[in-house]
Enzyme design. Structure first.
Site, PDB file in Angstrom:
ATOM      1  N   GLU A 278       0.837  -1.191   0.000  1.00 40.81           N
ATOM      2  CA  GLU A 278       0.000   0.000   0.000  1.00 40.81           C
ATOM      3  C   GLU A 278       0.881   1.253   0.000  1.00 40.81           C
ATOM      4  OE1 GLU A 278      -4.218  -0.481   1.713  1.00 40.81           O
ATOM      5  OE2 GLU A 278      -3.127   0.614   3.248  1.00 40.81           O
ATOM      6  N   GLU A 281       2.143   1.709  -3.372  1.00 43.15           N
ATOM      7  CA  GLU A 281       1.052   2.169  -4.225  1.00 43.15           C
ATOM      8  C   GLU A 281       0.819   3.670  -4.026  1.00 43.15           C
ATOM      9  OE1 GLU A 281      -2.684   0.169  -3.537  1.00 43.15           O
ATOM     10  OE2 GLU A 281      -3.681   1.239  -5.155  1.00 43.15           O
ATOM     11  N   CYS A 298      -8.549  -2.344   4.061  1.00 41.72           N
ATOM     12  CA  CYS A 298      -8.405  -3.471   4.990  1.00 41.72           C
ATOM     13  C   CYS A 298      -9.730  -3.924   5.569  1.00 41.72           C
ATOM     14  CB  CYS A 298      -7.507  -3.089   6.163  1.00 41.72           C
ATOM     15  SG  CYS A 298      -5.925  -2.472   5.652  1.00 41.72           S
ATOM     16  N   SER A 318      -7.451   1.633  -2.373  1.00 35.64           N
ATOM     17  CA  SER A 318      -6.214   0.921  -2.664  1.00 35.64           C
ATOM     18  C   SER A 318      -6.571  -0.419  -3.287  1.00 35.64           C
ATOM     19  CB  SER A 318      -5.442   0.705  -1.363  1.00 35.64           C
ATOM     20  OG  SER A 318      -4.499  -0.318  -1.538  1.00 35.64           O
ATOM     21  N   LYS A 357     -15.621 -10.040   7.723  1.00 34.17           N
ATOM     22  CA  LYS A 357     -14.566 -10.871   7.116  1.00 34.17           C
ATOM     23  C   LYS A 357     -15.147 -12.164   6.553  1.00 34.17           C
ATOM     24  CE  LYS A 357     -10.848  -8.405   7.727  1.00 34.17           C
ATOM     25  NZ  LYS A 357     -10.032  -7.950   6.581  1.00 34.17           N
ATOM     26  N   GLU A 360     -16.194 -11.123   3.274  1.00 31.47           N
ATOM     27  CA  GLU A 360     -15.027 -10.894   2.410  1.00 31.47           C
ATOM     28  C   GLU A 360     -14.457 -12.213   1.885  1.00 31.47           C
ATOM     29  OE1 GLU A 360     -11.381  -9.535   4.251  1.00 31.47           O
ATOM     30  OE2 GLU A 360     -11.031  -8.140   2.631  1.00 31.47           O
ATOM     31  N   GLU A 365     -13.857 -12.368  -5.882  1.00 31.81           N
ATOM     32  CA  GLU A 365     -12.495 -11.939  -6.224  1.00 31.81           C
ATOM     33  C   GLU A 365     -11.452 -12.691  -5.408  1.00 31.81           C
ATOM     34  OE1 GLU A 365     -14.871 -10.001  -5.073  1.00 31.81           O
ATOM     35  OE2 GLU A 365     -15.140  -8.199  -6.283  1.00 31.81           O
ATOM     36  N   CYS A 502     -10.622  -2.420  14.831  1.00 30.88           N
ATOM     37  CA  CYS A 502     -10.902  -3.844  15.044  1.00 30.88           C
ATOM     38  C   CYS A 502     -11.034  -4.211  16.520  1.00 30.88           C
ATOM     39  CB  CYS A 502      -9.805  -4.692  14.427  1.00 30.88           C
ATOM     40  SG  CYS A 502      -9.488  -4.268  12.722  1.00 30.88           S
TER      41      CYS A 502
END
Lengths: 573, 164
Positions: A278, A281, A298, A318, A357, A360, A365, A502
């Site tokens: 990141e 990037e 994230c 990102s 999560k 996710e 993907e 988190c």
């Protein structure tokens, strides 16, 4: 300062505060079911009724303001009788299947019924007949267990500004539902789980996947590996009654090995890797005139939020996968190769403070050749349940190290667990990437603490980097609107879906309080202060991984495994 | 998006959330019901989430979320009709039509609506089909009434075919 009397004892109160706030300060407890700290009171559940001695009137403590000379009683016969009746009415249409409920033993309604000595059903009301919604990848809703306190609706609307759910219907037919009664899976729900955290009953729970993990652990054909997120080691202890802010990293690793995981990895390692990717990037975008501000990726709830509410800002995200998915992709490629195990035979579990999560890990993907990178995500709560089920005594273990090839993490990676942590880690490494030198003082104070919005202008050898850190999607929405309107010029934005990051995630222990979140945060900062490896780019295992496998940040292999793209999402908004 | 909804919204430029109920009423008048697409479109106009609008609209009995049937049955559940047994009439209707109040049968023939009082207490228990009143209905009368509607519908369909 006002002088009041609580149960005959003098106490002090601030002008403008509610009776409940004064009671809390005086450590006098009254039960509440609809109150949410930090949000305006609604007075929906009426459980916090107290008696004003002046006129023997019963008033809700959560919404009634204090006044000079006020005398309140919290345990008068009238108060206790009223509370008992309210509880009996709340229970009148409850399904009473406590034995088969995920919240058994951990339910506010059950606890209050016990505390008030309710030993029989006095009123039998019409049962709510609304089907269970288990369409979502992360959350399960059971309207039959709902007591209509409205906490979930308010958290979803006022803190996250998502409003996936609301009150539907009226009176005794009212229930909490999505628009048009559709499933959560096609609603605007971002699966953050903050509603689960505030639900006083079993009406909202995570999709429990403990049994799937147990089945995999017992399967001799599967090679079970596990990764654990930075914020889990400082909260898991609370599931076992240890005080908040205790770090049991090493003992947790030992416990995970003892239940049968062949390899245990620390997601903080891929957090370090995220910083490398990141950070590179960001530097690339700044140097080549790419899309700015760049936004972190994230937090999966936040990603879904952008996909559905701000699709035109997807290019700002990102392209880095989250640390969980980076680890997942590396486990099924690099580790598979190293261990000589076919990716299909690897069963990859991750322990996360997060319910999103789970969503996710199921994204299209996040798989290679139809094999998901992460097979199952367990929340901190589910790990607690798994360990209890396996009869694991955490105290019986000596701390153990995580496995190689991702053996070590920097404390920068560990800081990902708290809001501002990603930014702090990124600034430390960006400074090095741009100047070749490390920051003199690695602690970046303006990025720390539980504030929902933090900003920092870092001057790196004359190059001004403007950064913002927000947590809670209501705060993110405000910031995005400013960015879109052009009133705020920024380079880099860190967003965490849950307020505080988190450590206050939707998968954390249900006993979470603001004090507990502060203690967890303090512990993460202590870890950063105590250890010597504090920079992601100095992590020797990260360097080795690039040398032996990945090549370089943003290189071909990295793009294939560690980066992804997001698309506009069509949901009912 | 249907023109009817756009026409309604054009009458409320720059409207805020306090205009929600008037807008919902106008859209229902124009379209006969509130479709999912209309609700989402109204949400965009007022900057309100669909769940919130759905919540408000389901609070009130006046809003429906399915198009009306060719025979719209309004059954009175006012005090006088209740005393004269309208609960049993409603129960019979929901069983025979297999729909709940606010819903429309799948073939689009009947829709059912519960109203509080139609001012026809002398005729109680009363119901209205497409604005025609039927006095002193009972579960046994209901079956005949529904059959008459079906017959009427079949005849008008036959006429339509003949004309075509």
């Amino acid at each position: 300062m006002l002088n009041i009397t609580i149960n005959g004892r003098p106490a002090e109160a601030q002008p403008g505060e509610t009776i409940l706030e004064a009671l809390n300060r005086a450590s006098v407890k009254v039960p509440t079911l609809c109150h949410v700290e930090g949000l305006a009171p609604t007075g929906a559940c009426r459980l916090c009724m107290v008696e004003l001695e002046a006129n023997h009137q019963l008033v809700p403590a959560c919404s009634y303001p204090v006044a000079e000379g006020m005398a309140v009683g919290t345990r008068t016969p009238d108060v206790l009788e009223a509370r008992r009746t309210i509880l009996e009415l709340l229970l009148s249409n409850h399904p009473d299947d406590c034995l088969y409920c995920l919240r058994n033993g951990n339910c506010d309604l059950q606890r209050l019924a016990k505390e008030h000595g309710i030993d029989q059903r006095l009123y039998r009301g019409k049962q709510t007949k609304i089907p269970l919604d288990m369409s979502g990848p992360a959350l399960v809703r059971d309207p039959e267990k709902c007591i209509l306190c409205g906490r979930c609706v308010r958290v979803c609307e006022e803190i996250q500004t998502v409003s996936a759910i609301d009150f539907v219907g009226r009176g005794c037919n009212a229930y909490i539902g999505t628009a048009f009664g559709r499933g959560l899976n096609v609603s605007s729900c971002i699966h953050c789980g903050q509603c689960v955290r505030v639900c006083p009953t079993g009406a909202l729970v995570e999709r429990n996947q403990v049994r799937e993990v147990l089945r995999a652990l017992a399967d001799p054909n599967l090679f079970c590996v596990v990764q654990h997120a930075p914020a889990v080691s400082v909260t898991l202890a609370e599931e076992f009654g240890i005080q908040p802010g205790s770090d049991i990293d090493g003992r947790m690793v030992a416990a995970l090995r003892s239940v049968g995981f062949k390899r245990v990895f620390d997601t903080s390692f891929t957090a370090d890797l995220t910083i490398m990717e990141e950070g590179s990037e960001l530097v690339h975008r700044v140097k080549t005139g790419g899309v700015l501000p760049m936004m972190t990726s994230c937090s999966p709830g936040w990603i879904k939020f952008v996909e559905q509410f701000y699709p035109e800002m997807i290019p700002n995200l990102s392209t880095c996968k989250s640390p969980q998915q980076m680890m997942g992709a590396l486990i099924k490629s690099f580790v598979a190769e190293r261990e000589g195990v076919e990716p299909r035979r690897i069963f990859s579990v991750s322990i996360m403070p997060c319910t999103a999560k789970k969503f996710e890990a199921g994204r299209a993907e996040m798989r290679q050749d139809h094999v998901p990178d992460v097979d199952i995500v367990l929340t901190t709560r589910e790990l607690g349940a798994l360990l209890r089920l396996c009869g694991v005594d955490l105290n019986a273990f000596e701390p153990e190290e995580t496995d190689t090839p991702f053996g070590e993490r920097s404390t920068a990676g560990k800081l990902f667990g708290a809001t501002g942590g990603v930014m702090e880690a990124a600034i430390r490494s960006a400074h090095f990437l741009l100047t070749g030198r490390n920051l003199a003082d690695l602690k970046i104070e303006p990025l720390r603490g539980l504030d929902g919005c933090k900003e920092l202008t870092a001057n790196i050898d004359g190059l001004e980097v403007k950064a913002a850190v927000v947590s809670g999607l209501g705060n993110a929405r405000k910031l995005l609107d400013e960015v879109r309107a052009g009133t705020k010029q920024l380079h880099f934005i860190e967003v965490m879906t849950c307020p505080g990051g988190c450590i206050n995630g939707g998968g954390q222990p249900l006993s979470t309080t603001t004090d507990a979140v502060k203690a967890r945060m303090k512990r993460l900062y202590e870890i950063d202060g105590e250890e010597t490896l504090r920079l992601s780019h100095e992590n020797p295992w990260v360097t080795r991984l690039y040398a032996e496998f990945l090549g370089e940040p943003l290189g071909h292999k990295s793009h294939e495994l560690l980066h992804t793209h997001y698309h506009q999402r069509d949901v009912v908004l | 998006m249907s023109n009817a909804v756009e026409t309604v919204l054009a009458r409320h430029p720059g409207a805020k959330r306090d205009k929600l109920i008037p807008i919902l009423q106008e859209v229902q008048t124009a379209e006969g019901y509130l479709s999912e697409a209309s609700i989402v479109r109204i949400g965009k106009h007022l900057n309100l989430p669909a769940s919130k609008i759905y919540g408000v609209a389901t609070f009130y009995n006046q809003f429906r979320f399915q198009p009306k049937g060719r025979f719209h049955i309004m059954i009175c559940r006012g005090t006088a009709c209740h005393v004269k047994g309208s609960a049993r009439v409603l129960d019979t209707l929901t069983r025979m039509l297999k729909v709940a109040p606010g819903q429309t049968t799948r073939e689009g023939l009947f829709s059912l609506e519960v109203v509080a009082c139609m001012g026809a207490c002398a005729l109680s228990p009363a119901l209205a089909i497409n604005d025609e009143f039927f006095p002193k209905v009972s579960p046994t009368k209901i079956a005949k009434l529904l059959d008459k509607c079906r017959q009427q519908d079949a005849e008008s369909a036959a006429v339509a075919v003949a004309n075509a």
